[in-house]
Every structure is written in structure tokens, then in C-alpha cells.
Design a protein around this motif. Structure first.
Motif, PDB file in Angstrom:
ATOM      1  N   LYS A  33      36.733  30.668  39.178  1.00 25.19           N
ATOM      2  CA  LYS A  33      35.887  29.570  40.213  1.00 25.19           C
ATOM      3  C   LYS A  33      35.036  30.702  41.254  1.00 25.19           C
ATOM      4  O   LYS A  33      34.115  30.127  41.592  1.00 25.19           O
ATOM      5  CB  LYS A  33      36.952  28.724  40.950  1.00 25.19           C
ATOM      6  N   VAL A  34      36.062  31.675  41.733  1.00 25.19           N
ATOM      7  CA  VAL A  34      35.142  32.280  42.792  1.00 25.19           C
ATOM      8  C   VAL A  34      34.213  33.188  42.264  1.00 25.19           C
ATOM      9  O   VAL A  34      33.200  33.786  43.043  1.00 25.19           O
ATOM     10  CB  VAL A  34      36.306  33.181  43.645  1.00 25.19           C
ATOM     11  N   LEU A  35      33.895  33.282  41.033  1.00 24.24           N
ATOM     12  CA  LEU A  35      32.722  33.980  40.353  1.00 24.24           C
ATOM     13  C   LEU A  35      31.602  33.146  40.360  1.00 24.24           C
ATOM     14  O   LEU A  35      30.214  33.727  40.095  1.00 24.24           O
ATOM     15  CB  LEU A  35      33.119  34.563  39.137  1.00 24.24           C
ATOM     16  N   GLU A  36      31.761  31.877  40.674  1.00 26.18           N
ATOM     17  CA  GLU A  36      30.517  30.976  40.380  1.00 26.18           C
ATOM     18  C   GLU A  36      29.288  31.271  41.413  1.00 26.18           C
ATOM     19  O   GLU A  36      29.757  31.292  42.722  1.00 26.18           O
ATOM     20  CB  GLU A  36      30.903  29.638  40.515  1.00 26.18           C
ATOM     21  N   GLY A  37      28.276  31.859  41.304  1.00 29.87           N
ATOM     22  CA  GLY A  37      27.391  32.250  42.086  1.00 29.87           C
ATOM     23  C   GLY A  37      27.568  33.752  42.709  1.00 29.87           C
ATOM     24  O   GLY A  37      26.754  33.864  43.707  1.00 29.87           O
ATOM     25  N   ALA A  38      28.650  34.347  42.390  1.00 28.16           N
ATOM     26  CA  ALA A  38      29.104  35.523  42.956  1.00 28.16           C
ATOM     27  C   ALA A  38      28.188  36.767  42.537  1.00 28.16           C
ATOM     28  O   ALA A  38      27.663  36.646  41.477  1.00 28.16           O
ATOM     29  CB  ALA A  38      30.676  35.804  42.898  1.00 28.16           C
ATOM     30  N   LYS A  39      27.945  37.635  43.318  1.00 29.00           N
ATOM     31  CA  LYS A  39      27.122  38.673  42.891  1.00 29.00           C
ATOM     32  C   LYS A  39      27.826  40.303  43.557  1.00 29.00           C
ATOM     33  O   LYS A  39      28.565  40.071  44.347  1.00 29.00           O
ATOM     34  CB  LYS A  39      25.642  38.618  43.385  1.00 29.00           C
ATOM     35  N   LEU A  40      27.265  41.117  42.791  1.00 27.68           N
ATOM     36  CA  LEU A  40      27.960  42.300  43.289  1.00 27.68           C
ATOM     37  C   LEU A  40      27.802  42.749  44.885  1.00 27.68           C
ATOM     38  O   LEU A  40      26.609  42.312  45.449  1.00 27.68           O
ATOM     39  CB  LEU A  40      27.302  43.537  42.599  1.00 27.68           C
ATOM     40  N   GLY A  41      28.745  43.032  45.426  1.00 27.80           N
ATOM     41  CA  GLY A  41      28.618  43.169  46.923  1.00 27.80           C
ATOM     42  C   GLY A  41      29.214  42.205  47.699  1.00 27.80           C
ATOM     43  O   GLY A  41      29.439  42.257  48.902  1.00 27.80           O
ATOM     44  N   ASP A  42      29.385  40.915  46.940  1.00 27.29           N
ATOM     45  CA  ASP A  42      30.078  39.839  47.792  1.00 27.29           C
ATOM     46  C   ASP A  42      31.718  40.067  48.260  1.00 27.29           C
ATOM     47  O   ASP A  42      32.120  40.988  47.664  1.00 27.29           O
ATOM     48  CB  ASP A  42      29.825  38.544  46.810  1.00 27.29           C
ATOM     49  N   SER A  43      31.899  39.452  49.083  1.00 26.82           N
ATOM     50  CA  SER A  43      33.262  39.630  49.675  1.00 26.82           C
ATOM     51  C   SER A  43      34.284  38.323  49.080  1.00 26.82           C
ATOM     52  O   SER A  43      33.590  37.189  49.272  1.00 26.82           O
ATOM     53  CB  SER A  43      33.219  39.499  51.294  1.00 26.82           C
ATOM     54  N   LYS A  88      36.138  32.806  48.528  1.00 22.14           N
ATOM     55  CA  LYS A  88      34.879  33.377  48.557  1.00 22.14           C
ATOM     56  C   LYS A  88      34.562  33.178  50.325  1.00 22.14           C
ATOM     57  O   LYS A  88      35.007  32.369  50.826  1.00 22.14           O
ATOM     58  CB  LYS A  88      33.593  32.982  47.852  1.00 22.14           C
ATOM     59  N   SER A  89      33.969  34.007  50.750  1.00 19.27           N
ATOM     60  CA  SER A  89      33.229  33.947  52.216  1.00 19.27           C
ATOM     61  C   SER A  89      32.559  32.873  52.468  1.00 19.27           C
ATOM     62  O   SER A  89      31.759  32.326  51.405  1.00 19.27           O
ATOM     63  CB  SER A  89      32.608  35.258  52.937  1.00 19.27           C
TER      64      SER A  89
END
Length: 219
Positions: A33-43, A88-89
Motif C-alpha cells: 500500500k505505501v508503495l502506491e505512487g511512491a518514488k525514490l527518495g520519498d519518506s 507515507k508522509s
């Protein structure tokens, strides 16, 4: 830029691996779930610790934990297969539930008792006595990244109550007496304390006066 979380756990991930380094560790966490829309460098808050994603795969992310993180949090205690709370933040589009959480862990707390009370369970956590000044009844505390309500406290312990649903959704519900949790105290309380105790340094008086000028040939 200061990153903010809500303390509402999005999912529990599982540790794939913990790789030790020089006063550091690298975590590889299985999740979705937290990977949805996540990109490298995200917190991504991992057990309440703000970590930067250094690699993102189809069903995992990796993060490096420096020495400050290793010595202050329970992440160094993790092993393959362990559950971790993930969030996610906060963004401007994120509903603000829970309370404002920075992902900067104050200390580890140790679970000293679990007591059943009707449908709920009371979890008592021992923390550093110096931090108890931030604890108030019905206030908020973050345990492993989960925003929880304080139902009772002593000089060096705080207690929270979890209904069955919450027990299933966060790591605390799977822990046993003796386990460690990451503790972050209320952000607002810290700022209030700082403002009330802050004393502006006194301005030193100038040494330049008439005598100084005369002694140095200005008159």
C-alpha cells in the motif's frame, strides 16, 4: 523541509532482510500500500522512524539507517519476518487523523504488562523518566508510529488501550511483555516547553565609551 506523518498506520510490512554496515543497517521491507505512487527518495515512517526510500521494487523498498537511528530506535532489533508499521508522509491531500507526528523517535520504550479489560487490552510501556513531562491523561503518544491515546500513566510508564481491530492492525497488538517500541512524544508539548523555558541571551554592553575613545587617541 520538515516531514509530517499522522500516526495512522497504512499497513504492516514485513522485514525481508537486515544488512549491517559501518555503524548502520540497511532494511529491506516487503509491503504494497505505501508503495502506491511512491518514488525514490520519498519518506516512509517505519515503526515510527522517518526513513528515506533508497530503492523501490514491485513489492518492497529499502532504506539506510544511520548510527543516530540505530542507537535510538528499535530498528536495529529487527530480524527477517518481523512486522513493521508503515506510513507515507503527509501531503496537502491527506486527511489529518491521529495527530502531528515527525518520525523523529525520542526513545525506545519497553512493554512491561498486558492486561485484558473487557474487549480491550491495556498495554503498559516503560519509558525514560525525563520524557514523562510530555504525558497527560487522554493526550497522544506515538508507539511504533501509531498515534494512540494515553489512558493512564505513572512516574515512568504510560498505558494505552487497544480494541481488537487495532490489535490486528498495528505491531503493538502482536508484541509480548519485554518487547521494545519506538516512542515519540507529542510535538506541541515540546514546543510549548521550549518557548516557556527559553531565555534570550543578554546583550553585552558595548566597551566603547568616552574613556575608551580618549585612551585610544580619538580625543
Amino acid at each position: 523541509m520538515t516531514l509530517i506523518f499522522t500516526g495512522l498506520v497504512e499497513e504492516m510490512g514485513r522485514v525481508i532482510s537486515v544488512t549491517p554496515g559501518e555503524k548502520s543497517i540497511k532494511l529491506k521491507i516487503e509491503c504494497s500500500k505505501v508503495l502506491e505512487g511512491a518514488k525514490l527518495g520519498d519518506s516512509i515512517a517505519t515503526n515510527g522512524t522517518c526513513l528515506t526510500a533508497t530503492e523501490i521494487g514491485k513489492n518492497y523498498f529499502t532504506a539506510d539507517c544511520m548510527y543516530e537511528t540505530v542507537k535510538r530506535t528499535n530498528l536495529s532489533r529487527l530480524k527477517s519476518g518481523d512486522r513493521v508499521n508503515l506510513e507515507k508522509s503527509l501531503t496537502l491531500a491527506t486527511p489529518l487523523g491521529g495527530h502531528l507526528v515527525t518520525g523523529d523517535v525520542d526513545c525506545e520504550g519497553q512493554l512491561v504488562s498486558i492486561t485484558r479489560e473487557g474487549i480491550a487490552k491495556i498495554y503498559e510501556i516503560k519509558v525514560e523518566a525525563r520524557l514523562m513531562k510530555y504525558i497527560v491523561e487522554k493526550g497522544r503518544v506515538t508507539l511504533d508510529g501509531a498515534s494512540l491515546t494515553i489512558v493512564d500513566f505513572t512516574q515512568d510508564t504510560l498505558s494505552v488501550s487497544l480494541i481488537p481491530h487495532t490489535q490486528e492492525m498495528i505491531t503493538l497488538g502482536y508484541k509480548s511483555v519485554g518487547s521494545y517500541v519506538n516512542v515519540e512524544m507529542d510535538l506541541i508539548g515540546k514546543y510549548v516547553e521550549r518557548m516557556l523555558s527559553f531565555k534570550e541571551p543578554k546583550k553585552s554592553k558595548s566597551k566603547i565609551d568616552e574613556n575608551f575613545l580618549m585612551e585610544n587617541g580619538f580625543f
